[in-house]
Design an enzyme around this catalytic site. Structure first.
Site, PDB file in Angstrom:
ATOM      1  N   LYS A 146     -13.980  -3.575   1.659  1.00  0.00           N
ATOM      2  CA  LYS A 146     -14.814  -2.372   1.468  1.00  0.00           C
ATOM      3  C   LYS A 146     -16.293  -2.638   1.743  1.00  0.00           C
ATOM      4  O   LYS A 146     -17.006  -1.747   2.215  1.00  0.00           O
ATOM      5  CB  LYS A 146     -14.625  -1.807   0.057  1.00  0.00           C
ATOM      6  CG  LYS A 146     -13.256  -1.176  -0.147  1.00  0.00           C
ATOM      7  CD  LYS A 146     -13.137  -0.502  -1.500  1.00  0.00           C
ATOM      8  CE  LYS A 146     -11.718   0.005  -1.723  1.00  0.00           C
ATOM      9  NZ  LYS A 146     -11.556   0.725  -2.979  1.00  0.00           N
ATOM     10  N   ARG A 180     -17.572  -7.753 -19.268  1.00  0.00           N
ATOM     11  CA  ARG A 180     -17.450  -9.101 -19.825  1.00  0.00           C
ATOM     12  C   ARG A 180     -18.747  -9.872 -19.613  1.00  0.00           C
ATOM     13  O   ARG A 180     -19.233 -10.556 -20.505  1.00  0.00           O
ATOM     14  CB  ARG A 180     -16.269  -9.793 -19.120  1.00  0.00           C
ATOM     15  CG  ARG A 180     -15.985 -11.197 -19.547  1.00  0.00           C
ATOM     16  CD  ARG A 180     -14.729 -11.689 -18.895  1.00  0.00           C
ATOM     17  NE  ARG A 180     -14.820 -11.723 -17.425  1.00  0.00           N
ATOM     18  CZ  ARG A 180     -13.819 -12.070 -16.621  1.00  0.00           C
ATOM     19  NH1 ARG A 180     -12.641 -12.395 -17.139  1.00  0.00           N
ATOM     20  NH2 ARG A 180     -13.975 -12.084 -15.312  1.00  0.00           N
ATOM     21  N   THR A 240      -9.129  -1.021   2.246  1.00  0.00           N
ATOM     22  CA  THR A 240      -8.856  -1.490   0.890  1.00  0.00           C
ATOM     23  C   THR A 240      -9.229  -2.971   0.771  1.00  0.00           C
ATOM     24  O   THR A 240      -9.811  -3.555   1.691  1.00  0.00           O
ATOM     25  CB  THR A 240      -7.397  -1.145   0.497  1.00  0.00           C
ATOM     26  OG1 THR A 240      -7.228  -1.459  -0.884  1.00  0.00           O
ATOM     27  CG2 THR A 240      -6.375  -1.885   1.329  1.00  0.00           C
ATOM     28  N   SER A 260       0.821  -1.220   0.000  1.00  0.00           N
ATOM     29  CA  SER A 260       0.000   0.000   0.000  1.00  0.00           C
ATOM     30  C   SER A 260       0.855   1.271   0.000  1.00  0.00           C
ATOM     31  O   SER A 260       1.836   1.385   0.734  1.00  0.00           O
ATOM     32  CB  SER A 260      -0.911   0.014   1.226  1.00  0.00           C
ATOM     33  OG  SER A 260      -1.583   1.261   1.289  1.00  0.00           O
TER      34      SER A 260
HETATM   35  P1  ATR Z   1     -13.336  -4.684  -8.156  1.00  0.00           P
HETATM   36  O1  ATR Z   1     -13.821  -4.408  -6.768  1.00  0.00           O
HETATM   37  O2  ATR Z   1     -11.872  -4.421  -8.387  1.00  0.00           O
HETATM   38  O3  ATR Z   1     -14.193  -4.027  -9.202  1.00  0.00           O
HETATM   39  P2  ATR Z   1     -14.686  -7.158  -8.722  1.00  0.00           P
HETATM   40  O4  ATR Z   1     -15.908  -6.680  -8.022  1.00  0.00           O
HETATM   41  O5  ATR Z   1     -14.238  -8.578  -8.535  1.00  0.00           O
HETATM   42  O6  ATR Z   1     -13.440  -6.280  -8.331  1.00  0.00           O
HETATM   43  O7  ATR Z   1     -14.872  -6.884 -10.295  1.00  0.00           O
HETATM   44  C1  ATR Z   1     -13.876  -7.160 -11.224  1.00  0.00           C
HETATM   45  C2  ATR Z   1     -14.300  -6.588 -12.581  1.00  0.00           C
HETATM   46  O8  ATR Z   1     -13.253  -6.817 -13.519  1.00  0.00           O
HETATM   47  C3  ATR Z   1     -15.539  -7.214 -13.169  1.00  0.00           C
HETATM   48  O9  ATR Z   1     -16.218  -6.249 -13.955  1.00  0.00           O
HETATM   49  C4  ATR Z   1     -14.946  -8.340 -14.031  1.00  0.00           C
HETATM   50  O10 ATR Z   1     -15.779  -8.778 -15.080  1.00  0.00           O
HETATM   51  P3  ATR Z   1     -16.914  -9.896 -14.791  1.00  0.00           P
HETATM   52  O11 ATR Z   1     -18.036  -9.196 -14.076  1.00  0.00           O
HETATM   53  O12 ATR Z   1     -17.306 -10.397 -16.134  1.00  0.00           O
HETATM   54  O13 ATR Z   1     -16.246 -10.959 -13.947  1.00  0.00           O
HETATM   55  C5  ATR Z   1     -13.768  -7.609 -14.596  1.00  0.00           C
HETATM   56  N1  ATR Z   1     -12.679  -8.472 -15.089  1.00  0.00           N
HETATM   57  C6  ATR Z   1     -11.795  -9.163 -14.348  1.00  0.00           C
HETATM   58  N2  ATR Z   1     -10.896  -9.806 -15.152  1.00  0.00           N
HETATM   59  C7  ATR Z   1     -11.244  -9.498 -16.448  1.00  0.00           C
HETATM   60  C8  ATR Z   1     -10.705  -9.830 -17.735  1.00  0.00           C
HETATM   61  N3  ATR Z   1      -9.631 -10.620 -17.857  1.00  0.00           N
HETATM   62  N4  ATR Z   1     -11.318  -9.317 -18.819  1.00  0.00           N
HETATM   63  C9  ATR Z   1     -12.388  -8.519 -18.690  1.00  0.00           C
HETATM   64  N5  ATR Z   1     -12.947  -8.174 -17.511  1.00  0.00           N
HETATM   65  C10 ATR Z   1     -12.381  -8.638 -16.396  1.00  0.00           C
END
Ligand code: ATR
Length: 272
Positions: free
Chosen positions: A66, A152, A62, A15
Protein backbone atom coordinates in the site's frame (compact mmCIF):
# COMPACT_ATOMS: atom_id res chain seq x y z
CA UNK A 1 -11.68 -7.36 -24.89
CA UNK A 2 -13.17 -7.12 -21.39
CA UNK A 3 -11.99 -4.30 -19.10
CA UNK A 4 -9.46 -5.86 -16.80
CA UNK A 5 -8.96 -5.33 -13.05
CA UNK A 6 -7.12 -7.24 -10.34
CA UNK A 7 -5.99 -7.33 -6.73
CA UNK A 8 -2.22 -7.33 -6.24
CA UNK A 9 -0.42 -8.46 -3.09
CA UNK A 10 1.94 -11.02 -1.52
CA UNK A 11 0.54 -13.42 -0.41
CA UNK A 12 -2.65 -13.23 -2.49
CA UNK A 13 -4.24 -16.68 -2.76
CA UNK A 14 -6.44 -16.02 0.32
CA UNK A 15 -7.89 -12.79 -1.16
CA UNK A 16 -11.67 -12.50 -1.33
CA UNK A 17 -11.51 -9.55 -3.75
CA UNK A 18 -12.01 -11.64 -6.94
CA UNK A 19 -15.15 -13.19 -5.44
CA UNK A 20 -16.47 -9.78 -4.34
CA UNK A 21 -15.80 -7.93 -7.60
CA UNK A 22 -17.12 -10.78 -9.74
CA UNK A 23 -20.34 -10.65 -7.70
CA UNK A 24 -20.49 -6.84 -8.14
CA UNK A 25 -19.94 -7.02 -11.91
CA UNK A 26 -22.61 -9.70 -12.36
CA UNK A 27 -25.08 -7.76 -10.24
CA UNK A 28 -24.50 -4.49 -12.16
CA UNK A 29 -24.09 -6.13 -15.61
CA UNK A 30 -20.63 -4.69 -16.18
CA UNK A 31 -18.43 -6.28 -18.85
CA UNK A 32 -15.20 -6.73 -16.93
CA UNK A 33 -12.86 -9.36 -15.54
CA UNK A 34 -11.10 -9.40 -12.18
CA UNK A 35 -8.06 -11.52 -11.24
CA UNK A 36 -5.60 -11.98 -8.37
CA UNK A 37 -1.93 -11.17 -9.05
CA UNK A 38 0.96 -12.32 -6.88
CA UNK A 39 3.76 -9.73 -7.15
CA UNK A 40 7.29 -10.59 -5.99
CA UNK A 41 8.18 -8.66 -2.83
CA UNK A 42 10.76 -6.68 -4.81
CA UNK A 43 8.69 -6.50 -7.99
CA UNK A 44 5.60 -4.38 -7.31
CA UNK A 45 6.35 -1.62 -9.85
CA UNK A 46 7.27 -4.03 -12.67
CA UNK A 47 4.16 -6.12 -12.08
CA UNK A 48 1.96 -3.00 -12.15
CA UNK A 49 3.54 -1.75 -15.40
CA UNK A 50 3.10 -5.14 -17.07
CA UNK A 51 -0.57 -5.11 -16.06
CA UNK A 52 -1.00 -1.58 -17.47
CA UNK A 53 0.75 -2.47 -20.73
CA UNK A 54 -1.68 -5.34 -21.18
CA UNK A 55 -4.55 -2.83 -20.96
CA UNK A 56 -5.39 -3.16 -17.24
CA UNK A 57 -7.75 -0.45 -15.99
CA UNK A 58 -7.32 -0.62 -12.24
CA UNK A 59 -5.93 -2.49 -9.25
CA UNK A 60 -6.76 -3.13 -5.65
CA UNK A 61 -3.58 -3.14 -3.61
CA UNK A 62 -3.11 -5.17 -0.46
CA UNK A 63 -0.35 -6.14 1.98
CA UNK A 64 2.53 -5.28 1.75
CA UNK A 65 2.30 -2.83 -1.16
CA UNK A 66 0.00 0.00 0.00
CA UNK A 67 2.90 2.38 0.63
CA UNK A 68 4.55 1.56 -2.72
CA UNK A 69 1.22 2.15 -4.45
CA UNK A 70 1.03 5.54 -2.72
CA UNK A 71 4.50 6.40 -4.01
CA UNK A 72 3.72 5.16 -7.53
CA UNK A 73 0.55 7.27 -7.91
CA UNK A 74 0.84 10.38 -10.08
CA UNK A 75 -2.32 11.86 -8.52
CA UNK A 76 -3.83 11.17 -5.10
CA UNK A 77 -7.26 11.69 -3.59
CA UNK A 78 -7.35 13.69 -0.36
CA UNK A 79 -8.16 10.59 1.69
CA UNK A 80 -5.18 8.70 0.21
CA UNK A 81 -2.87 11.65 0.87
CA UNK A 82 -3.91 11.72 4.51
CA UNK A 83 -3.77 7.94 4.93
CA UNK A 84 -0.31 7.89 3.28
CA UNK A 85 -1.40 4.60 1.77
CA UNK A 86 -3.22 3.54 -1.41
CA UNK A 87 -5.50 0.51 -1.76
CA UNK A 88 -7.00 1.42 -5.15
CA UNK A 89 -5.28 2.42 -8.39
CA UNK A 90 -7.08 3.68 -11.48
CA UNK A 91 -5.22 3.97 -14.78
CA UNK A 92 -6.36 6.76 -17.10
CA UNK A 93 -4.19 7.64 -20.10
CA UNK A 94 -0.77 8.44 -18.58
CA UNK A 95 -2.11 9.02 -15.12
CA UNK A 96 -2.11 6.70 -12.10
CA UNK A 97 -4.80 7.83 -9.67
CA UNK A 98 -4.29 6.54 -6.10
CA UNK A 99 -7.21 6.34 -3.67
CA UNK A 100 -7.79 4.82 -0.25
CA UNK A 101 -11.27 3.41 0.30
CA UNK A 102 -10.62 1.59 3.60
CA UNK A 103 -11.88 4.36 5.91
CA UNK A 104 -15.01 4.99 3.86
CA UNK A 105 -15.64 1.23 3.90
CA UNK A 106 -15.42 1.08 7.69
CA UNK A 107 -17.69 4.10 8.18
CA UNK A 108 -20.30 2.82 5.72
CA UNK A 109 -20.30 -0.61 7.36
CA UNK A 110 -20.84 0.83 10.85
CA UNK A 111 -23.34 3.56 9.97
CA UNK A 112 -25.31 1.96 7.11
CA UNK A 113 -25.03 -1.82 7.52
CA UNK A 114 -24.96 -1.96 11.31
CA UNK A 115 -27.13 1.15 11.64
CA UNK A 116 -24.97 2.72 14.36
CA UNK A 117 -24.31 6.47 14.00
CA UNK A 118 -20.85 7.74 14.94
CA UNK A 119 -21.80 11.37 15.58
CA UNK A 120 -21.39 12.39 19.27
CA UNK A 121 -20.02 8.92 20.17
CA UNK A 122 -16.91 8.08 22.17
CA UNK A 123 -14.68 6.01 19.91
CA UNK A 124 -11.58 4.01 20.89
CA UNK A 125 -9.32 3.12 17.98
CA UNK A 126 -6.78 0.42 18.86
CA UNK A 127 -3.58 0.46 16.82
CA UNK A 128 -1.41 3.09 15.14
CA UNK A 129 -0.15 1.30 12.02
CA UNK A 130 -1.32 1.65 8.43
CA UNK A 131 -4.77 0.19 9.08
CA UNK A 132 -5.48 2.68 11.89
CA UNK A 133 -4.08 5.70 10.07
CA UNK A 134 -6.32 5.09 7.07
CA UNK A 135 -9.56 5.32 9.06
CA UNK A 136 -8.88 8.29 11.36
CA UNK A 137 -10.03 11.12 9.08
CA UNK A 138 -13.22 9.36 7.87
CA UNK A 139 -14.08 8.62 11.53
CA UNK A 140 -13.49 12.24 12.58
CA UNK A 141 -15.60 13.48 9.66
CA UNK A 142 -18.55 11.74 11.34
CA UNK A 143 -18.15 14.21 14.25
CA UNK A 144 -17.73 11.85 17.20
CA UNK A 145 -17.55 13.42 20.69
CA UNK A 146 -14.06 11.96 21.07
CA UNK A 147 -11.59 9.70 19.28
CA UNK A 148 -9.03 8.00 21.52
CA UNK A 149 -6.12 6.30 19.74
CA UNK A 150 -4.50 3.57 21.85
CA UNK A 151 -1.40 1.66 20.85
CA UNK A 152 1.02 -0.81 22.45
CA UNK A 153 3.76 1.69 21.53
CA UNK A 154 2.10 4.94 22.70
CA UNK A 155 4.54 7.24 20.86
CA UNK A 156 3.01 6.15 17.56
CA UNK A 157 -0.51 6.94 18.80
CA UNK A 158 0.69 10.35 19.99
CA UNK A 159 2.24 11.08 16.59
CA UNK A 160 -1.13 10.35 14.96
CA UNK A 161 -2.88 12.55 17.51
CA UNK A 162 -0.57 15.43 16.54
CA UNK A 163 -1.34 14.90 12.88
CA UNK A 164 -5.12 14.92 13.33
CA UNK A 165 -5.55 17.28 16.28
CA UNK A 166 -7.00 20.02 14.09
CA UNK A 167 -9.70 17.67 12.74
CA UNK A 168 -11.50 16.89 16.00
CA UNK A 169 -11.26 15.89 19.66
CA UNK A 170 -8.40 13.35 19.47
CA UNK A 171 -6.53 11.89 22.46
CA UNK A 172 -3.82 9.23 22.53
CA UNK A 173 -2.07 6.76 24.81
CA UNK A 174 -1.55 3.06 25.39
CA UNK A 175 -4.28 0.48 26.05
CA UNK A 176 -4.34 1.26 29.77
CA UNK A 177 -4.46 5.05 29.38
CA UNK A 178 -8.24 5.40 29.61
CA UNK A 179 -9.26 3.29 32.63
CA UNK A 180 -12.19 5.53 33.58
CA UNK A 181 -13.66 5.99 30.12
CA UNK A 182 -16.59 4.04 28.71
CA UNK A 183 -16.47 3.87 24.92
CA UNK A 184 -19.46 3.43 22.60
CA UNK A 185 -17.42 2.11 19.68
CA UNK A 186 -14.17 0.16 20.12
CA UNK A 187 -12.36 -0.66 16.88
CA UNK A 188 -9.46 -3.11 16.73
CA UNK A 189 -7.12 -1.92 13.97
CA UNK A 190 -4.08 -3.76 15.36
CA UNK A 191 -2.79 -6.86 13.63
CA UNK A 192 -2.99 -8.75 16.96
CA UNK A 193 -5.91 -10.92 15.80
CA UNK A 194 -3.75 -12.22 12.95
CA UNK A 195 -1.52 -13.84 15.59
CA UNK A 196 -4.48 -14.79 17.79
CA UNK A 197 -3.21 -12.26 20.33
CA UNK A 198 -5.26 -9.85 22.42
CA UNK A 199 -4.14 -6.30 23.26
CA UNK A 200 -4.45 -5.85 27.03
CA UNK A 201 -7.46 -3.63 27.57
CA UNK A 202 -9.19 -2.70 30.82
CA UNK A 203 -12.34 -4.84 31.10
CA UNK A 204 -14.62 -1.90 31.90
CA UNK A 205 -14.18 0.24 28.83
CA UNK A 206 -17.30 -1.01 27.03
CA UNK A 207 -20.34 1.26 27.43
CA UNK A 208 -23.71 -0.43 27.93
CA UNK A 209 -24.68 -0.35 24.27
CA UNK A 210 -21.15 -0.63 22.88
CA UNK A 211 -20.11 -1.88 19.45
CA UNK A 212 -16.86 -3.87 19.33
CA UNK A 213 -15.50 -3.97 15.78
CA UNK A 214 -12.53 -6.08 14.67
CA UNK A 215 -11.13 -5.16 11.25
CA UNK A 216 -9.89 -8.75 10.96
CA UNK A 217 -12.16 -11.72 10.35
CA UNK A 218 -11.94 -15.47 10.63
CA UNK A 219 -14.34 -18.39 10.73
CA UNK A 220 -14.85 -17.93 14.46
CA UNK A 221 -14.98 -14.73 16.57
CA UNK A 222 -11.54 -13.21 17.21
CA UNK A 223 -10.13 -13.09 20.74
CA UNK A 224 -10.89 -9.38 20.84
CA UNK A 225 -14.57 -9.96 20.01
CA UNK A 226 -14.82 -12.73 22.61
CA UNK A 227 -13.26 -10.43 25.21
CA UNK A 228 -15.68 -7.64 24.25
CA UNK A 229 -18.67 -9.93 24.54
CA UNK A 230 -17.56 -11.23 27.94
CA UNK A 231 -17.21 -7.63 29.14
CA UNK A 232 -20.56 -6.29 28.09
CA UNK A 233 -20.31 -5.11 24.47
CA UNK A 234 -23.78 -5.49 22.97
CA UNK A 235 -22.87 -5.39 19.27
CA UNK A 236 -20.01 -7.37 17.72
CA UNK A 237 -18.74 -7.09 14.15
CA UNK A 238 -15.81 -8.47 12.22
CA UNK A 239 -14.14 -6.94 9.16
CA UNK A 240 -16.19 -8.66 6.45
CA UNK A 241 -18.57 -5.73 6.02
CA UNK A 242 -15.66 -3.30 5.80
CA UNK A 243 -13.94 -5.54 3.25
CA UNK A 244 -17.00 -5.56 0.99
CA UNK A 245 -17.70 -1.84 1.47
CA UNK A 246 -14.13 -0.77 0.63
CA UNK A 247 -14.40 -2.95 -2.49
CA UNK A 248 -17.68 -1.25 -3.41
CA UNK A 249 -15.98 2.16 -3.11
CA UNK A 250 -13.21 0.97 -5.47
CA UNK A 251 -15.80 -0.42 -7.89
CA UNK A 252 -17.59 2.94 -7.82
CA UNK A 253 -14.32 4.78 -8.58
CA UNK A 254 -13.65 2.52 -11.57
CA UNK A 255 -17.13 2.00 -13.00
CA UNK A 256 -19.23 4.93 -11.69
CA UNK A 257 -21.80 2.49 -10.31
CA UNK A 258 -22.42 1.66 -6.67
CA UNK A 259 -23.19 -2.07 -6.26
CA UNK A 260 -25.51 -3.38 -3.55
CA UNK A 261 -23.30 -4.76 -0.79
CA UNK A 262 -25.73 -6.66 1.46
CA UNK A 263 -26.04 -9.78 -0.76
CA UNK A 264 -22.26 -9.89 -1.20
CA UNK A 265 -21.63 -9.60 2.55
CA UNK A 266 -24.06 -12.50 3.02
CA UNK A 267 -22.26 -14.52 0.32
CA UNK A 268 -18.89 -13.99 2.02
CA UNK A 269 -20.23 -14.85 5.45
CA UNK A 270 -21.58 -18.12 4.11
CA UNK A 271 -18.11 -19.02 2.80
CA UNK A 272 -15.88 -18.11 5.75
P1 ATR B 1 -1.15 -2.55 9.61
O1 ATR B 1 -0.84 -1.95 8.27
O2 ATR B 1 -1.98 -3.80 9.57
O3 ATR B 1 -1.72 -1.53 10.57
P2 ATR B 1 1.38 -2.27 10.94
O4 ATR B 1 1.59 -0.94 10.32
O5 ATR B 1 2.53 -3.23 11.05
O6 ATR B 1 0.25 -3.07 10.18
O7 ATR B 1 0.76 -2.04 12.41
C1 ATR B 1 0.39 -3.10 13.24
C2 ATR B 1 -0.34 -2.53 14.45
O8 ATR B 1 -0.78 -3.61 15.27
C3 ATR B 1 0.50 -1.64 15.34
O9 ATR B 1 -0.33 -0.67 15.95
C4 ATR B 1 1.05 -2.65 16.36
O10 ATR B 1 1.45 -2.08 17.59
P3 ATR B 1 2.93 -1.46 17.74
O11 ATR B 1 2.92 -0.13 17.03
O12 ATR B 1 3.15 -1.33 19.20
O13 ATR B 1 3.87 -2.46 17.10
C5 ATR B 1 -0.19 -3.47 16.57
N1 ATR B 1 0.05 -4.82 17.11
C6 ATR B 1 0.55 -5.88 16.45
N2 ATR B 1 0.57 -6.98 17.26
C7 ATR B 1 0.06 -6.58 18.47
C8 ATR B 1 -0.19 -7.25 19.72
N3 ATR B 1 0.09 -8.55 19.88
N4 ATR B 1 -0.73 -6.52 20.71
C9 ATR B 1 -1.02 -5.22 20.54
N5 ATR B 1 -0.79 -4.53 19.40
C10 ATR B 1 -0.27 -5.20 18.36
Amino acid sequence: MLDSYAVIGNPISHSKSPLIHTAFSQQTHQSMQYAAILAPLDGFQTTVSNFRQQGGKGLNVTVPFKLEAYQLSTRLTERATIAQAVNTLKFENDEILGDNTDGAGLVRDITLNLGIPLATKRILLMGAGGAARGVILPLLQQKPFMLAIANRTPDKAEALQQQFVSCGNVVAGDFMSFPDERFDIIINATSASLHNALPELPAHIFAADALAYDMMYSHEPTRFLKFAQQNGARHLADGIGMLVEQAAESFFLWRGIRPRTKPVIALLKSQI
